[in-house]
Design an enzyme around this catalytic site. Structure first.
Site, short mmCIF file in Angstrom:
data_model
loop_
_atom_site.label_atom_id
_atom_site.label_comp_id
_atom_site.label_asym_id
_atom_site.label_seq_id
_atom_site.Cartn_x
_atom_site.Cartn_y
_atom_site.Cartn_z
CG HIS A 3 23.71 47.10 -4.99
ND1 HIS A 3 24.76 46.55 -5.69
CD2 HIS A 3 22.58 46.78 -5.67
CE1 HIS A 3 24.28 45.92 -6.76
NE2 HIS A 3 22.97 46.06 -6.77
CG HIS A 11 19.38 48.50 -10.10
ND1 HIS A 11 20.30 49.28 -9.43
CD2 HIS A 11 19.62 47.23 -9.70
CE1 HIS A 11 21.05 48.51 -8.67
NE2 HIS A 11 20.67 47.25 -8.81
CD GLU A 64 14.76 42.08 -7.90
OE1 GLU A 64 15.42 41.19 -7.35
OE2 GLU A 64 15.11 42.63 -8.97
CG ASP A 65 15.17 44.26 -3.65
OD1 ASP A 65 14.61 43.17 -3.90
OD2 ASP A 65 16.36 44.50 -3.92
CG ASP A 108 22.60 44.40 -10.29
OD1 ASP A 108 22.66 44.87 -9.15
OD2 ASP A 108 22.03 43.31 -10.56
CG ASP A 153 52.18 33.96 -25.12
OD1 ASP A 153 52.36 33.09 -24.26
OD2 ASP A 153 51.33 33.86 -26.02
#
Length: 786
Positions: free
Chosen positions: A90, A114, A118-119, A190, A310
């Site tokens: 990812h 990134h 957080e993880d 992301d 169109d």
């Protein structure tokens, strides 16, 4: 058609791209946000990333990118995505998307890292030490707040709802954007990769994430002018929100591909011939409009794909602005232009820096088509927006410098003003979605000095005044349009010249203005004026109401007014300081009783004492006695201190089980039950407030009886054929008994639908509202509050 085919970026397999003759030597920007094959190994993806960076970056030194990749590999080594891939795939794909936008190394590094804060166990301090303050700032800006928790007995009540958490994350992201716009570029990359792999999520998560993407991230990409990302986010959102319509559209476009390709090629050849004869160097091509654009047109106009001609646009790219207008003259000589369908975005660029000439013409077979004319530089900006300009180029001394693109992001400054002024998260989200609304058209008008102002369609002179400056709006007493006096509710047209008349003796805006203005900026400024002007009075009144309630209920003020309990109340209701809570009580946004009762409950939890055996026995006996004496309520409502009293539900706010409620002692008609946020309750006089009485639901009895309660909601949506049928079908599928429906449509083709129906509880109502929000073209849903 497989999911894999539909996750391509740039050009979908079934989209039509026809390259005509290129008469000049100049080339367009060839960058593409490329499709990344599923289940490539991390090392293969990393090598692809390195190749992309080498293509555009002047420096061959990728040592820090390599270090970031290895750090991310170690940090995420035991993590796996829903697809079964190693998690490191990812961040690698995010970094590749950023490299396709030709962003600097710091942004690529931040893309790789990134998710580490957080993880994983890696901290911001470690990140700053290893990769520098720039990378740490970027990573922190995109790190969500989901890990924040509160400890103690109050924790479940203090944890934020999903909507509040989303608002807090967006507030943090916008604040970080002011320090460095690259934060949102990483966030968009992301979100784009998450949308490409959304098929591995549950159906409920797919719809929730797709709706959030369509409401927030796609409009952000549009505001930044990055059409490459916006188009794919739109199409992927449509794929999960309206999957049947999406695949049906894909199939039908593919079936007509050959005939359309020939028709477009004929037009490209004709245009090319005339442009060459005029001596203009140009690159000419034709392409199918993206799926979401076609779908929206079909829905809004109530047409099938066979009735929309169109579906494609021919693009002419030239060297200079002079050539743009010269090419326009050639085109209008060749084909008959459709009246009212010419737009000059070169003279008056869009807010996202987009520039181009748009004209719709009638072809030789009577079929309308659109032509866009722009320069090569304009084309680069149209495709990549802020990323086309936001270059952090390495100077000779090795330092980086920016191009000052912040000046072009006035809308971001506006959102930040809302952050400061709007403490309530729900109000902030409502303002944000309204401002980023995909369906809102704009009008262009002028100041007396000739400056262009871009306002939402339907705007009034009041909107114009507040777009100039809040002080101009607050002191406004009238307006002239094109030299003539107009009323304040006059709707501005394209090309109007607006002159605002002000006076220092003006007492300020009227509350009626809130019902007249169209722009979120004006609404927010007017609301803030009333809050700030009357803040001191509201604080004093709120303090008085707070103390009087405590006195009437024999509540010890000193016990409950601790700093800890004040913080708990501030967190629950989304305020930054205690004065703001008192001001909210003073102007009726909060009821003093609900605040004090909440503080008493928390105080009781914190000060539990160990009861003796005798006290426990006495308490059990008392509870049993109360249980025997407790009368069964026919309405499911318990009114404190009163037995055998007539209880009825108010029609103004229609409370249902799960709502916070309060009783109002009427004259001769018993107790009327209202929601605590009912406008009629919040606007009571001090004398009438003494007639309020505590009331609560009896959920066990309500559940046994399966009682149904009337409720009313108001749905705001872009008007289209079949809208009401879709809404009523959703309610019918849930066995909901509809009692009444009232609809109206304004000049901007926004439908307002008021519906009354029966439900059993607030949870059922929320489930219904969530379903209704998924209906195409629904903009917002509100419950009536009086």
């Amino acid at each position: 058609m497989t999911d894999e085919k539909q996750t391509r970026t740039g050009a979908y397999e079934d989209s039509l791209i026809i390259n005509g003759s290129k008469t000049g030597s100049r080339k367009t920007d060839e960058r593409k946000i490329e499709y990344i094959k599923e289940f490539q190994s991390p090392d293969e993806l990393y090598q692809g990333l390195v190749r992309r960076v080498h293509k555009y970056h002047p420096s061959d030194d990728i040592s820090m990118i390599d270090k970031a990749y290895k750090t991310a590999c170690v940090a995420h080594k035991d993590q796996v995505r829903k697809s079964g891939e190693p998690y490191i795939v990812h961040p690698l794909c995010v970094a590749i998307i950023l490299a396709d936008l030709e962003l600097d190394k710091e942004t690529i590094i931040a893309g790789l890292l990134h998710d580490v804060v957080e993880d994983t166990i890696m901290t911001n301090a470690q990140l700053k030490e290893e990769f520098g303050p720039d990378v740490e700032l970027l990573v922190d800006g995109v790190t969500k707040l989901e890990q924040l928790q509160y400890t103690g007995d109050a924790a479940p009540d203090l944890q934020k709802s999903r909507e509040e958490l989303q608002a807090e994350n967006l507030r943090k992201m916008f604040l970080a954007m002011t320090k460095d716009i690259r934060v949102i570029l990483i966030k968009l990359a992301d979100r784009l990769h998450n949308m490409r792999t959304l098929k591995y999520k549950s159906p409920e998560s797919q719809k929730r994430i797709a709706r959030e993407t369509l409401d927030i991230y796609s409009p952000l990409a549009e505001r930044l002018g990055i059409s490459k990302i916006k188009i794919e986010l739109d199409d992927l959102s449509l794929k999960y929100l309206e999957s049947e319509a999406y695949y049906d559209l894909v199939e039908k476009i593919a079936l007509r591909k050959d005939a359309r390709e020939k028709y477009v090629q004929d037009i490209v050849d004709e245009v090319t011939e005339h442009i060459i004869d005029a001596g203009i160097d140009a690159q000419i091509d034709g392409r199918v409009k993206h799926f979401f654009s076609i779908y929206k047109k079909m829905k809004n106009q109530g047409k099938t794909i066979d009735q929309i001609f169109d579906l494609f646009a021919v693009r002419i790219i030239v060297d200079s602005v002079k050539d743009c207008y010269a090419a326009l003259g050639v085109i209008h000589e060749m084909y008959k232009p459709m009246p009212g369908r010419f737009k000059d975005y070169i003279a008056m660029p869009k807010a996202n820096m987009y520039q181009s000439l748009h004209t719709t013409l009638i072809g030789s077979m009577g079929v309308p088509f659109e032509i866009q004319i722009r320069t090569f530089e304009m084309h680069r900006v149209a495709e990549y927006g802020i990323a086309a300009h936001w270059k952090y180029k390495e100077a000779s001394d090795g330092k980086v410098s920016s191009g000052g693109e912040e000046e072009k992001l006035a809308w971001l400054s506006q959102i930040l003003e809302w952050q400061k002024d709007t403490a309530d998260n729900k109000e902030f989200m409502k303002l944000l979605k309204s401002d980023l609304d995909l369906f809102s058209d704009h009008v262009y008008c002028f100041t007396p000095a000739g400056d262009v102002k871009n306002l939402p369609a339907g705007s009034t002179p009041i909107d114009f005044a507040y777009s100039v400056h809040s002080a101009v709006g607050n002191k406004m007493i009238g307006a002239r349009v094109n030299g003539k006096l107009v009323t304040i509710d006059y709707q501005i047209n394209n090309g109007d010249c607006i002159e605002i008349m002000t006076s220092q003796n003006s007492k300020g805006p009227s509350r009626d203005w809130l019902n007249i203005v169209k722009s979120s900026q004006a609404k927010n400024k007017i609301s803030q004026w009333f809050k700030s002007e009357l803040k001191e009075d509201n604080i004093l009144k709120g303090r008085e109401l707070f103390q009087n309630y405590c006195k009437s209920k024999n509540v010890n003020v000193v016990e409950i007014l601790t700093a800890e309990l004040q913080r708990a109340v501030m967190h629950k209701y989304g305020f930054n300081d205690w004065d703001a809570v008192l001001a909210a009580i003073g102007h009726g946004a909060l009821k003093e009783g609900q605040v004090i009762n909440r503080m008493q409950e928390l105080y009781a939890k914190e000060n539990k004492k160990q009861a003796t055996d005798e006290e426990l026995i006495a308490q059990i006996q008392e509870n049993n006695a109360n249980k025997l004496m407790k009368p069964k309520s026919k309405t499911g409502i318990s009114v404190k201190g009163i037995h055998d009293v007539a209880v009825r539900f108010s029609r103004c706010c229609a409370p249902v089980p799960g709502d916070e409620i309060v009783g109002f002692i009427t004259r001769g008609r018993g107790v009327s039950i209202h929601r605590t946020d009912c406008i009629n309750i919040m606007s009571l006089t001090d004398l009438d407030r003494s007639r309020l009485i505590d009331a609560e639901w009896q959920p066990e009895e309500a559940a046994e009886r399966k009682e149904k309660y009337l409720t009313e909601i108001v749905i705001y949506a872009q008007n289209r054929s079949g809208l009401l049928a879709d809404i009523t079908k959703t309610l019918t599928e849930k066995n909901i008994d509809i009692r009444s429906v009232n609809t109206r449509t304004n000049k901007q083709d926004i439908a307002t639908i008021a519906m009354t129906f029966e439900i059993t509880c607030r949870e059922e109502l929320q489930m219904i509202v969530d379903k209704l929000r998924m209906i195409d073209s629904v903009i917002d849903i509100e419950r009536t509050t009086g």
